[in-house]
Design an enzyme around this catalytic site. Structure first.
Site, short mmCIF file in Angstrom:
data_model
loop_
_atom_site.label_atom_id
_atom_site.label_comp_id
_atom_site.label_asym_id
_atom_site.label_seq_id
_atom_site.Cartn_x
_atom_site.Cartn_y
_atom_site.Cartn_z
N TYR A 73 20.62 -28.33 24.59
CA TYR A 73 20.17 -29.25 23.53
C TYR A 73 20.83 -30.62 23.72
CZ TYR A 73 19.23 -30.92 18.76
OH TYR A 73 18.81 -31.64 17.66
N SER A 87 19.66 -37.37 18.91
CA SER A 87 20.62 -36.64 18.07
C SER A 87 22.01 -37.16 18.40
CB SER A 87 20.54 -35.13 18.40
OG SER A 87 21.67 -34.44 17.92
N1 LIG Z 1 18.24 -30.82 11.69
C1 LIG Z 1 19.18 -31.58 12.17
O1 LIG Z 1 20.35 -31.57 11.70
C2 LIG Z 1 18.88 -32.52 13.31
C3 LIG Z 1 19.85 -33.44 13.71
C4 LIG Z 1 19.57 -34.31 14.76
C5 LIG Z 1 18.33 -34.25 15.39
N2 LIG Z 1 17.41 -33.34 14.98
C6 LIG Z 1 16.13 -33.31 15.68
O2 LIG Z 1 15.11 -33.61 14.74
C7 LIG Z 1 13.88 -33.00 15.13
C8 LIG Z 1 13.32 -32.22 13.97
O3 LIG Z 1 14.30 -31.25 13.57
P1 LIG Z 1 14.13 -30.33 12.29
O4 LIG Z 1 15.47 -30.08 11.75
O5 LIG Z 1 13.08 -30.88 11.40
O6 LIG Z 1 13.61 -29.00 13.00
P2 LIG Z 1 12.46 -27.98 12.59
O7 LIG Z 1 12.64 -26.78 13.42
O8 LIG Z 1 12.41 -27.83 11.09
O9 LIG Z 1 11.14 -28.76 13.02
C9 LIG Z 1 10.74 -28.89 14.36
C10 LIG Z 1 9.24 -28.79 14.42
O10 LIG Z 1 8.81 -28.96 15.77
C11 LIG Z 1 7.73 -28.07 16.00
N3 LIG Z 1 7.59 -27.74 17.42
C12 LIG Z 1 8.45 -27.03 18.20
N4 LIG Z 1 7.95 -26.90 19.44
C13 LIG Z 1 6.74 -27.53 19.45
C14 LIG Z 1 5.74 -27.72 20.44
N5 LIG Z 1 5.88 -27.24 21.68
N6 LIG Z 1 4.63 -28.41 20.10
C15 LIG Z 1 4.46 -28.90 18.84
N7 LIG Z 1 5.39 -28.75 17.86
C16 LIG Z 1 6.51 -28.06 18.17
C17 LIG Z 1 8.09 -26.81 15.19
O11 LIG Z 1 6.94 -26.03 14.91
C18 LIG Z 1 8.72 -27.42 13.94
O12 LIG Z 1 7.74 -27.62 12.93
C19 LIG Z 1 14.20 -32.17 16.37
O13 LIG Z 1 13.87 -32.90 17.54
C20 LIG Z 1 15.71 -31.99 16.27
O14 LIG Z 1 16.28 -31.75 17.52
C21 LIG Z 1 17.65 -32.48 13.96
#
Ligand SMILES: NC(=O)c1ccc[n+]([C@@H]2O[C@H](COP(=O)([O-])OP(=O)(O)OC[C@H]3O[C@@H](n4cnc5c(N)ncnc54)[C@H](O)[C@@H]3O)[C@@H](O)[C@H]2O)c1
Length: 260
Positions: free
Chosen positions: A157, A144
């Site tokens: 985070y 990120s």
């Molecule tokens: N959304 C953003 O703006 C953004 C920006 C930079 C990085 N990210 C990163 O991208 C990734 C996805 O983010 P997102 O926005 O799709 O989030 P999200 O919450 O929509 O999806 C995350 C998924 O991970 C799953 N998960 C959580 N804990 C788990 C576990 N122990 N075992 C298996 N699955 C598990 C959840 O059920 C969920 O489906 C994350 O790592 C997040 O930190 C997101």
């Protein structure tokens, strides 16, 4: 759309989430067969149907990615279904409490480190030897912009995403000779429920103001889309990035452009 991932066996963790689902669809459209991994709390059906609509063969696996047992389960299932593991996208991640370090709950710190960092460590630990035996493989880790810059109020985070970049670099050095590349993506603010939660936590009752403030931190004056993240992951998964390892791809509309 190219077919540069034709027939590749690709695992996507956190596939029911916003970015995981968009990436699954993109990888499917480029020809991959997919193992979609979810925690069971969020159903994988929608992501599976969306990827299948692109013509991919898809299996869904319920597994806790923060445990060795869960990681071994999704790797075994992928090998059973597709014979090999070409790419692992360590995408699952969480954002827990929002607030200053002095008030941050210790249990939230531990949970964020377990889901975000331990899952990537275990993914590399167990997938690395499989790929090394194949003589080829690609691991893409979800970092990120918070892993590139320190972000106040989400210190756990931010620390977890810095750790993922460190793990990516260390693993790249260990696995390059075996033909395995390890890279990371570092997205900035992306239109998603996770950002809605962060906006609400940063400015309770005034999330739109928080969104405006985050937008103003980007040079491009906008949030990114899940599809833009998916495109970067597809590039790193493919041979188009064949000379890249140990790298992290910033894709944040210029948010971190002023930092080292
Ligand atoms: N959304 C953003 O703006 C953004 C920006 C930079 C990085 N990210 C990163 O991208 C990734 C996805 O983010 P997102 O926005 O799709 O989030 P999200 O919450 O929509 O999806 C995350 C998924 O991970 C799953 N998960 C959580 N804990 C788990 C576990 N122990 N075992 C298996 N699955 C598990 C959840 O059920 C969920 O489906 C994350 O790592 C997040 O930190 C997101």
């Amino acid at each position: 759309m190219t077919n540069r991932l034709e027939g590749k066996s690709i695992i996507v963790t956190g596939a029911a989430g916003e970015l995981g689902r968009a990436t699954a669809v993109r990888l499917a459209a480029e020809g991959a067969n997919l193992t979609l991994v979810g925690s069971g709390r969020t159903p994988l059906d929608e992501a599976q149907a969306a990827a299948e609509a692109e013509g991919a063969k898809v299996i869904a696996v319920e597994a806790d990615v923060a445990t060795s047992e869960g990681v071994r389960r999704y790797l075994d299932r992928a090998k059973e279904a597709f014979g090999r593991v070409d790419v692992l996208f360590n995408n699952a991640g969480i954002q827990a409490a929002i607030g200053p370090i002095a008030e941050f709950p210790e249990e939230d710190w531990d949970r964020v480190m377990a889901v975000n960092v331990r899952s990537v460590f275990l993914g590399i630990k167990h997938a690395g030897p499989i790929m090394a035996e194949q003589g080829a493989g690609v691991i893409v880790n979800m970092a990120s912009v918070a892993g590139v810059m320190g972000v106040p109020l989400i210190a756990s985070y931010s620390a977890s995403k810095h750790a993922i970049i460190g793990l990516t670099k260390a693993a790249a050095g260990e696995l390059a000779a075996a033909g395995v590349r390890v890279n990371a993506v570092a997205p900035g603010v992306i239109e998603s429920p996770m950002m809605r939660t962060i906006e609400e936590g940063a400015a309770p009752g005034a999330p739109d103001a928080a969104k405006q403030a985050y937008t103003a931190l980007t040079a491009m004056g906008r949030y990114g889309t899940p599809e833009e993240v998916a495109a970067a992951v597809a590039f790193l998964a493919s041979d188009d990035s064949s000379y890249m390892t140990g790298a992290y791809l910033r894709m944040d509309g210029g948010m971190s452009a002023g930092s080292a």
